[in-house]
Design a protein around this motif. Sequence first.
Motif, mmCIF file in Angstrom:
data_model
loop_
_atom_site.group_PDB
_atom_site.id
_atom_site.type_symbol
_atom_site.label_atom_id
_atom_site.label_comp_id
_atom_site.label_asym_id
_atom_site.label_seq_id
_atom_site.Cartn_x
_atom_site.Cartn_y
_atom_site.Cartn_z
ATOM 1 N N GLY A 171 -0.006 17.606 13.958
ATOM 2 C CA GLY A 171 1.254 17.180 13.369
ATOM 3 C C GLY A 171 1.094 16.025 12.402
ATOM 4 O O GLY A 171 0.028 15.412 12.286
ATOM 5 N N MET A 172 2.197 15.705 11.727
ATOM 6 C CA MET A 172 2.181 14.716 10.655
ATOM 7 C C MET A 172 1.845 13.314 11.148
ATOM 8 O O MET A 172 1.279 12.508 10.409
ATOM 9 N N ASN A 173 2.202 13.009 12.393
ATOM 10 C CA ASN A 173 1.933 11.659 12.889
ATOM 11 C C ASN A 173 0.445 11.328 12.895
ATOM 12 O O ASN A 173 0.071 10.160 12.767
ATOM 13 N N THR A 174 -0.405 12.340 13.037
ATOM 14 C CA THR A 174 -1.846 12.058 13.005
ATOM 15 C C THR A 174 -2.265 11.575 11.622
ATOM 16 O O THR A 174 -3.174 10.746 11.492
ATOM 17 N N SER A 175 -1.585 12.075 10.587
ATOM 18 C CA SER A 175 -1.899 11.636 9.221
ATOM 19 C C SER A 175 -1.331 10.244 8.944
ATOM 20 O O SER A 175 -1.960 9.435 8.261
ATOM 21 N N ALA A 206 0.828 -1.203 0.000
ATOM 22 C CA ALA A 206 0.000 0.000 0.000
ATOM 23 C C ALA A 206 0.867 1.260 0.000
ATOM 24 O O ALA A 206 2.009 1.249 0.472
ATOM 25 N N GLY A 207 0.310 2.333 -0.542
ATOM 26 C CA GLY A 207 0.970 3.629 -0.498
ATOM 27 C C GLY A 207 0.151 4.600 0.327
ATOM 28 O O GLY A 207 -1.080 4.626 0.220
ATOM 29 N N ILE A 208 0.811 5.373 1.185
ATOM 30 C CA ILE A 208 0.139 6.396 1.988
ATOM 31 C C ILE A 208 0.795 7.731 1.656
ATOM 32 O O ILE A 208 1.950 7.986 2.033
ATOM 33 N N VAL A 209 0.103 8.560 0.898
ATOM 34 C CA VAL A 209 0.627 9.874 0.503
ATOM 35 C C VAL A 209 0.080 10.913 1.472
ATOM 36 O O VAL A 209 -1.143 11.085 1.589
ATOM 37 N N LEU A 210 0.962 11.602 2.166
ATOM 38 C CA LEU A 210 0.540 12.596 3.152
ATOM 39 C C LEU A 210 0.319 13.938 2.456
ATOM 40 O O LEU A 210 1.239 14.511 1.868
ATOM 41 N N ALA A 211 -0.921 14.428 2.539
ATOM 42 C CA ALA A 211 -1.299 15.655 1.825
ATOM 43 C C ALA A 211 -2.232 16.508 2.673
ATOM 44 O O ALA A 211 -3.172 17.113 2.168
ATOM 45 N N ALA A 212 -1.977 16.535 3.991
ATOM 46 C CA ALA A 212 -2.894 17.214 4.912
ATOM 47 C C ALA A 212 -2.362 18.530 5.456
ATOM 48 O O ALA A 212 -3.086 19.263 6.121
ATOM 49 N N GLY A 213 -1.091 18.857 5.174
ATOM 50 C CA GLY A 213 -0.454 20.011 5.810
ATOM 51 C C GLY A 213 -0.994 21.356 5.357
ATOM 52 O O GLY A 213 -1.676 21.474 4.337
ATOM 53 N N GLN A 214 -0.628 22.369 6.133
ATOM 54 C CA GLN A 214 -1.163 23.716 5.910
ATOM 55 C C GLN A 214 -0.264 24.600 5.043
ATOM 56 O O GLN A 214 -0.641 25.730 4.730
ATOM 57 N N ASP A 233 -0.689 -0.374 -4.229
ATOM 58 C CA ASP A 233 -2.131 -0.597 -4.281
ATOM 59 C C ASP A 233 -2.615 -1.151 -2.935
ATOM 60 O O ASP A 233 -2.104 -2.181 -2.491
ATOM 61 N N PRO A 234 -3.556 -0.428 -2.291
ATOM 62 C CA PRO A 234 -4.156 0.832 -2.726
ATOM 63 C C PRO A 234 -3.207 2.004 -2.482
ATOM 64 O O PRO A 234 -2.256 1.891 -1.707
ATOM 65 N N VAL A 235 -3.500 3.113 -3.156
ATOM 66 C CA VAL A 235 -2.819 4.368 -2.866
ATOM 67 C C VAL A 235 -3.804 5.233 -2.092
ATOM 68 O O VAL A 235 -4.849 5.629 -2.615
ATOM 69 N N LEU A 236 -3.487 5.480 -0.834
ATOM 70 C CA LEU A 236 -4.330 6.268 0.058
ATOM 71 C C LEU A 236 -3.727 7.658 0.189
ATOM 72 O O LEU A 236 -2.522 7.790 0.450
ATOM 73 N N VAL A 237 -4.527 8.688 -0.014
ATOM 74 C CA VAL A 237 -4.050 10.069 0.085
ATOM 75 C C VAL A 237 -4.732 10.703 1.284
ATOM 76 O O VAL A 237 -5.957 10.844 1.313
ATOM 77 N N VAL A 238 -3.927 11.053 2.276
ATOM 78 C CA VAL A 238 -4.476 11.589 3.522
ATOM 79 C C VAL A 238 -4.643 13.102 3.395
ATOM 80 O O VAL A 238 -3.670 13.837 3.190
ATOM 81 N N LEU A 259 -7.678 10.056 -10.755
ATOM 82 C CA LEU A 259 -6.574 9.196 -10.328
ATOM 83 C C LEU A 259 -7.110 8.007 -9.531
ATOM 84 O O LEU A 259 -8.069 8.142 -8.769
ATOM 85 N N SER A 260 -6.487 6.857 -9.680
ATOM 86 C CA SER A 260 -6.941 5.632 -9.008
ATOM 87 C C SER A 260 -6.393 5.584 -7.582
ATOM 88 O O SER A 260 -5.525 4.762 -7.248
ATOM 89 N N CYS A 261 -6.886 6.510 -6.770
ATOM 90 C CA CYS A 261 -6.447 6.586 -5.378
ATOM 91 C C CYS A 261 -7.655 6.787 -4.481
ATOM 92 O O CYS A 261 -8.750 7.087 -4.957
ATOM 93 N N THR A 262 -7.443 6.608 -3.190
ATOM 94 C CA THR A 262 -8.531 6.723 -2.222
ATOM 95 C C THR A 262 -8.236 7.855 -1.247
ATOM 96 O O THR A 262 -7.249 7.780 -0.487
ATOM 97 N N PRO A 263 -9.043 8.928 -1.237
ATOM 98 C CA PRO A 263 -8.841 9.988 -0.251
ATOM 99 C C PRO A 263 -9.239 9.507 1.148
ATOM 100 O O PRO A 263 -10.238 8.813 1.312
ATOM 101 N N VAL A 264 -8.447 9.872 2.137
ATOM 102 C CA VAL A 264 -8.730 9.559 3.535
ATOM 103 C C VAL A 264 -8.629 10.881 4.296
ATOM 104 O O VAL A 264 -7.554 11.482 4.341
ATOM 105 N N VAL A 265 -9.726 11.354 4.862
ATOM 106 C CA VAL A 265 -9.733 12.660 5.514
ATOM 107 C C VAL A 265 -9.274 12.538 6.960
ATOM 108 O O VAL A 265 -9.813 11.745 7.737
#
Length: 228
Positions: A96-100, A23-31, A63-68, A83-89
Amino acid sequence: MTADGGAGFAGDGPKAQAPASVAGIVLAAGQSTRMGRNKLLLPLGGTTVLRRAVETALAARLDPVLVVLGHESDRIRDELSGLSCTPVVNEDYRPGMNTSVRKGFRAVPDDAPAGIVLLGDMPFVVPSMIEELVARHRKGAALVVSTYEGVVAPPILYGRSLFAELRALTGDGCGKQVVKRHRREAVEVAWPGSALSDLDVPADFERARAKVGEAGFACDGRSPKGGA
């Protein structure tokens, strides 16, 4: 001949199963506080910083690619269209980043053999780098870390045996607590510092734009010069 007298063919019989997907976890939650605007939505190389990162993960066959998502989650979700990815809110992204990281690993399927954490603002990570981490994992490593000049940085692969720790993270960092606890058993893959550069301030983005504009550079899966 087959058991019923019919003709047999080479390749008949049980086929070896393909290895389960990482699986892939892409961190995209920062400000993007230091950038002054949402850096993930900035244009870069004919796409955006975020789409470039997600497309890299997909090209590496994660797979899956999860985008936080977190900050401006609606805008980020729109940017992922097609894109074939799954957003995770991650509603709790501010501490901080650890929550993501925690949120992302809680969304990883339990049967996934491993998950790779990537940052949405590292435009020079290419698919071949991710594939190398996966290859090291398939040789038996439960933790595979990227390094430059001895410094640990994403992308980092965490095996399933570490999921419980990642799902219980507190504090700041990018899973660094888990890396520290298991550093002695970690496999390191060294890359040039330029391959692991991220975008924090406007000057970083301008350098990235200049590099992408250089003839021949593309996120095409080639290993960065000097990579392990």
